[in-house]
Design an enzyme around this catalytic site. Structure first.
Site, mmCIF file in Angstrom:
data_model
loop_
_atom_site.group_PDB
_atom_site.id
_atom_site.type_symbol
_atom_site.label_atom_id
_atom_site.label_comp_id
_atom_site.label_asym_id
_atom_site.label_seq_id
_atom_site.Cartn_x
_atom_site.Cartn_y
_atom_site.Cartn_z
ATOM 1 N N GLY A 516 -1.188 17.642 32.657
ATOM 2 C CA GLY A 516 -1.404 19.087 32.636
ATOM 3 C C GLY A 516 -1.026 19.685 31.297
ATOM 4 O O GLY A 516 -0.323 19.058 30.492
ATOM 5 N N ARG A 517 -1.493 20.905 31.065
ATOM 6 C CA ARG A 517 -1.250 21.571 29.813
ATOM 7 C C ARG A 517 -1.041 23.045 30.089
ATOM 8 O O ARG A 517 -1.572 23.560 31.083
ATOM 9 C CB ARG A 517 -2.471 21.437 28.924
ATOM 10 C CG ARG A 517 -2.204 20.929 27.551
ATOM 11 C CD ARG A 517 -3.539 20.567 26.944
ATOM 12 N NE ARG A 517 -3.496 19.203 26.411
ATOM 13 C CZ ARG A 517 -3.211 18.923 25.144
ATOM 14 N NH1 ARG A 517 -2.967 19.881 24.281
ATOM 15 N NH2 ARG A 517 -3.181 17.676 24.735
ATOM 16 N N GLY A 518 -0.344 23.725 29.227
ATOM 17 C CA GLY A 518 -0.206 25.176 29.391
ATOM 18 C C GLY A 518 1.214 25.549 29.746
ATOM 19 O O GLY A 518 2.072 24.672 29.905
ATOM 20 N N GLY A 521 3.744 24.085 27.232
ATOM 21 C CA GLY A 521 3.944 22.670 26.946
ATOM 22 C C GLY A 521 2.913 21.772 27.596
ATOM 23 O O GLY A 521 2.043 22.227 28.338
ATOM 24 N N LYS A 537 7.794 17.655 31.068
ATOM 25 C CA LYS A 537 7.113 18.669 30.264
ATOM 26 C C LYS A 537 7.691 18.712 28.857
ATOM 27 O O LYS A 537 8.883 18.929 28.671
ATOM 28 C CB LYS A 537 7.280 20.032 30.938
ATOM 29 C CG LYS A 537 6.556 21.133 30.209
ATOM 30 C CD LYS A 537 6.467 22.328 31.098
ATOM 31 C CE LYS A 537 5.448 23.296 30.553
ATOM 32 N NZ LYS A 537 5.176 24.390 31.446
ATOM 33 N N ASP A 630 3.768 34.364 35.365
ATOM 34 C CA ASP A 630 2.517 33.631 35.171
ATOM 35 C C ASP A 630 2.102 32.961 36.483
ATOM 36 O O ASP A 630 1.914 31.751 36.542
ATOM 37 C CB ASP A 630 2.668 32.616 34.036
ATOM 38 C CG ASP A 630 1.307 32.130 33.534
ATOM 39 O OD1 ASP A 630 0.287 32.775 33.853
ATOM 40 O OD2 ASP A 630 1.273 31.107 32.835
#
Ligand SMILES: *[C@@H]1O[C@H](CO)[C@@H](O)[C@H](O)[C@H]1NC(C)=O
Ligand SMILES: *[C@@H]1O[C@H](CO)[C@@H](O)[C@H](O)[C@H]1NC(C)=O
Length: 801
Positions: A516-518, A521, A537, A630
């Site tokens: 995963g990304r975002g 990190g 992460k 978020d």
């Protein structure tokens, strides 16, 4: 010299309190045999449970059953007690199985402190501890004369039923095992109730007394009155109350306890960390539990203990060591002389119950006059009735179950003397609104204390060891850097681990598998040396953040502990590298699962509820401690049972409750499409930004449409704000018939398979949450309440009319 002295103290201590090397452990106790305190015990064949003499303080023992294996803090969790209200002497006390078949507990002075009351003359009987933790008295022909499962104390074990004749009673305090104030039992109406049975008053607080039992989802018709937790984590009661643990389906060591704070919790033993984890709890807002702070006091949330008691202004604690006794007034009011009386307004405060009457459509002055007329009125609640824009007042004869909640808009006016006292000057109507620090220590299960003896032994032993170490350290002249000390402290004070960069590099095979990304990190999958699979992460731009700052933030996150929040296992801070180690979630994100169409209606509803609970906890019982900022489907992860956990509070900022100004947020946080209008219009940022994002996530789960892709007229909608909401509102207007418009917007992937009533609740909530006006949005706690008891709120509104 000092060392020698210590060793002497230690030696003499060991002589006076001999460690029982000769303790005998047996599997059964036969007729005319006995167990002697403190060393003898009975063990279950599988070794999991022990029945014996449990030390609770200075030469005071209880005959109890506990989990044999101690927790990480070396305490043993007690699950049953014979004589909780009458501890006995450590020497010469014993448990005897008499020839008559009676099991008796006899204190050193030959006083009978407890007995099973059984009689059996024809053949001999035997006492044994079963693998389930049940202590049973059985005759040789297999008849069960008595069992500990029939008389639970504060805990139920799996397969131990609560029946019409049994009840759970909380402990008095963490260190005092005697009967406390909270009880769980079946009432005459066949419904399971939680009752506060305190020093001066008794009240039922669950199910909510103003709810009709049926509206609370309960049934009064089944008079079998049994409730039981099964081995897989499912709890079911004959009145239709039930729940499943967050780790449902796996056979784990569990216990269901009525805790000292009056909350019901299900715990599962985490074998790796050797601690109890909460896998379900009844109340999110523990201030809603009755009696918590006693009479004339207020409950509010505290960063350290989770909840804090304080006296109503002008009152002082009756017993400085015990809140159960509540507070007493420091002033005297003379009833006849009403001209000497005044009112002190308390904001954001409510006292539950004890409204002697209520008066509709009154001005404040009218309410004050009414209150002055009667001596037994201590004050009144002045409440705005939204329906017709008038005020009502509710005079109170007792100030009980008081709590402070920032989202509570109304005032309580307290009757006080006119002569100004120091406390009146101090009190500025802004009670408890300056909480700042956020360290939520929720190590629920690990706080059992075995009295001072254990700690004394340990302090002596550790003291001795420490001094030896100090001397050695001195000789070798090794220097501990201050840095190491702080880290050591952090490790002790929190339950997560510091990893080295090399360890994490190895765990992730040199950061090879990106998952995963975002959110600041890149996340990699890894396997830790103890075999656990983790999500690791790697944070971007970490060097801009100092190490101390990073550690402070990490320890805050690490202490947040809720079944719907992702668990953080550790961190790494080396040079410029900053990494966080989380539990790995098998089923990935809500977003992936929505795209792959893996989620049927039931799963979506449960995910919506679980996510709301996680966020409600983050907002710390609606007091806005930690904002996520978020919330989006990519940050809601699903475990192997599709249960949601909110992840990535990397962006969350710890907020001073009063200081919700935007200067804390130097840049816009969040993700296009899910961001509340406040970010764009530079309005104050409150927990309602998360509520907004949650609303959009709900809409996405309902419609299957991502807010970025959906509709949107483009120009006036530069931030992608509200396009999904607009589309739904338009649909709503197009058709009058509610069923058809709902079918129009619902995700076609659901294939029409959903519960219309629940869908309406969810839609209504989603639209409320995504209101542009942040005040019109509910709090996360309210969202949870509405999903759990949809009828409550309609009812409440009716009652206020
Ligand atoms: C425990 O609580 C009971 C009931 O309030 C009290 O009588 C007893 O003295 C307490 N025991 C200790 C050790 O504090
Ligand atoms: C409230 O009381 C005022 C004055 O007595 C009256 O004029 C008003 O109509 C009342 N409002 C309602 C909603 O009953």
């Amino acid at each position: 010299m000092i060392i020698r002295l210590r060793i002497l103290v230690l030696a003499s201590f060991l002589i006076t309190f001999p460690i029982p090397f000769y303790a005998s452990t047996i599997f059964t106790l036969s007729s005319e045999d006995s167990l002697s305190a403190p060393q003898d015990s009975i063990t279950s064949p599988n070794g999991k449970f022990t029945a014996g003499f449990h030390s609770i303080g200075d030469n005071a023992y209880l005959f109890a059953i506990w989990f044999t294996k101690p927790l990480v803090d070396r305490t043993n969790t007690v699950v049953w007690m014979a004589n909780r209200d009458q501890p006995m002497n450590g020497q010469r006390s014993h448990l005897s199985l008499l020839k008559s078949g009676n099991l008796v507990l006899i204190d050193a002075n030959q006083i009978n402190v407890w007995e099973s009351g059984t009689e059996w003359s024809t053949s001999s009987v035997e006492l044994s501890l079963l693998d389930t933790g049940n202590l049973v008295l059985v005759t040789y022909d297999g008849q069960r004369l008595w069992q500990s499962f029939d008389s639970p104390t504060d805990t139920l074990l799996p397969d131990q039923p609560l029946t019409k004749t049994s009840k759970l009673v909380s402990r008095r305090s963490l260190s005092n095992f005697s009967s406390g104030f909270y009880q769980l039992h079946f009432n005459e109406d066949n419904v399971l109730h939680l009752v506060y049975d305190g020093i001066e008053m008794t009240s039922v607080f669950w199910p909510s007394p103003w709810l009709i039992v049926w509206d609370a989802g309960r049934s009064t018709y089944n008079d079998s009155k049994t409730a039981v937790l099964d081995r897989f984590g499912n709890f079911m009661s004959s009145d239709e109350f039930g729940f499943q643990s967050s780790d449902y389906g796996v056979e784990l060591q569990r216990r269901f306890s009525l805790d000292i704070d009056g909350n019901l919790r299900l715990y599962s033993l985490d074998k790796l960390s050797n601690t109890w984890k909460v896998s379900w709890q009844l109340f999110i807002s523990s201030c809603r539990i009755h009696g918590v702070c006693g009479l004339n006091s207020l409950c509010s949330y505290d960063s350290v203990s989770g909840r804090k008691c304080s006296c109503v202004p002008g009152y002082r604690m009756k017993d400085p060591k015990d809140w159960s006794y509540g507070c007493e007034p420091e002033f005297k009011v003379s009833c006849n002389d009403t001209s000497s009386l005044d009112f002190l307004p308390l904001r954001h405060v409510e006292f539950y119950g004890y409204d002697i009457a209520y008066y509709r459509n009154k001005t404040l002055q009218e309410c004050k006059d009414l209150c002055l007329k009667r001596c037994d009125y201590k004050g009144f609640e002045y409440k705005f009735v939204e329906g017709n824009g008038t005020y009502s007042c509710y005079p109170k004869t007792l100030l009980f179950n008081g709590y402070v909640q920032s989202s509570w808009p109304d005032f309580v006016y307290l009757k006080v003397p006119k002569t100004r006292h120091a406390w009146q000057e101090q009190y500025q109507g802004n009670l408890h609104c300056n909480g700042k620090k956020v360290i939520l220590d929720r190590a629920y299960g690990s706080k059992e204390h075995n009295g001072w003896i254990k700690s004394f032994i340990w302090s002596v032993v550790l003291g001795g060891v420490f001094e030896i170490l100090c001397v050695l350290t001195y000789f070798y002249k090794t220097r501990k850097s201050s840095n190491e000390t702080t880290q050591g402290y952090l490790q002790l004070s929190t339950r997560f681990k510091k990893f080295t960069y090399a360890e994490l590099k190895k765990a992730t095979s040199n950061f090879s598998e990106e998952i995963g990304r975002g959110g600041g990190g890149i996340v990699y999958k890894g396997k830790l040396s103890d075999g656990r699979v983790a999500a690791i992460k790697f944070l971007y731009g970490a060097n801009s953040q100092g190490e101390a700052e990073f550690l402070a933030e990490v320890s805050t996150i690490g202490n947040l502990n809720h079944m719907n929040l992702i668990e953080i296992w550790g961190y790494c801070a080396e040079g410029n590298q900053r990494l966080l180690v989380y539990e790995y979630m098998e089923y990935g994100s809500l977003s992936d699962n929505l795209n792959a169409n893996n989620l049927d209606w039931e799963k979506r509803y449960e995910i919506a509820l679980g996510t709301a609970k996680g966020l409600a906890y983050l907002h710390e019982e609606c007091l806005e401690w930690v904002l996520h900022c978020d919330v989006k489907p990519q940050n809601i992860l699903l475990d192997s049972n599709y249960r949601p956990k909110v992840a990535d509070f990397g962006l969350s900022k710890i907020l001073n409750r009063e200081g919700l100004d935007n200067s804390n947020f130097s840049r816009i946080r969040g993700t296009r499409g899910y961001m509340a209008p406040e970010w764009v219009f530079k309005m104050p940022i409150t927990s309602k930004v998360d509520v907004y994002s949650y609303g959009i996530v709900l809409l996405e789960m309902i419609t299957g449409k991502s807010p970025e892709v959906c509709g949107g007229s483009g120009d006036d909608d530069a931030m992608g704000l509200g396009s999904l909401v607009t589309w739904i509102r338009e649909k709503m207007c197009e058709t009058n018939e509610r069923k058809s418009w709902i079918q129009d917007i619902v995700d076609p992937a659901l294939d029409g398979k959903f519960d219309l009533e629940k869908m309406e609740i969810l839609l209504k909530l989603a639209l409320q949450c995504s209101e542009e006006d942040s005040d019109a949005r509910p709090t996360m706690c309210e969202v949870v309440d509405k999903m759990v008891h949809p009828k409550i709120f309609e009812l409440k509104a009716d009652m206020l009319m």
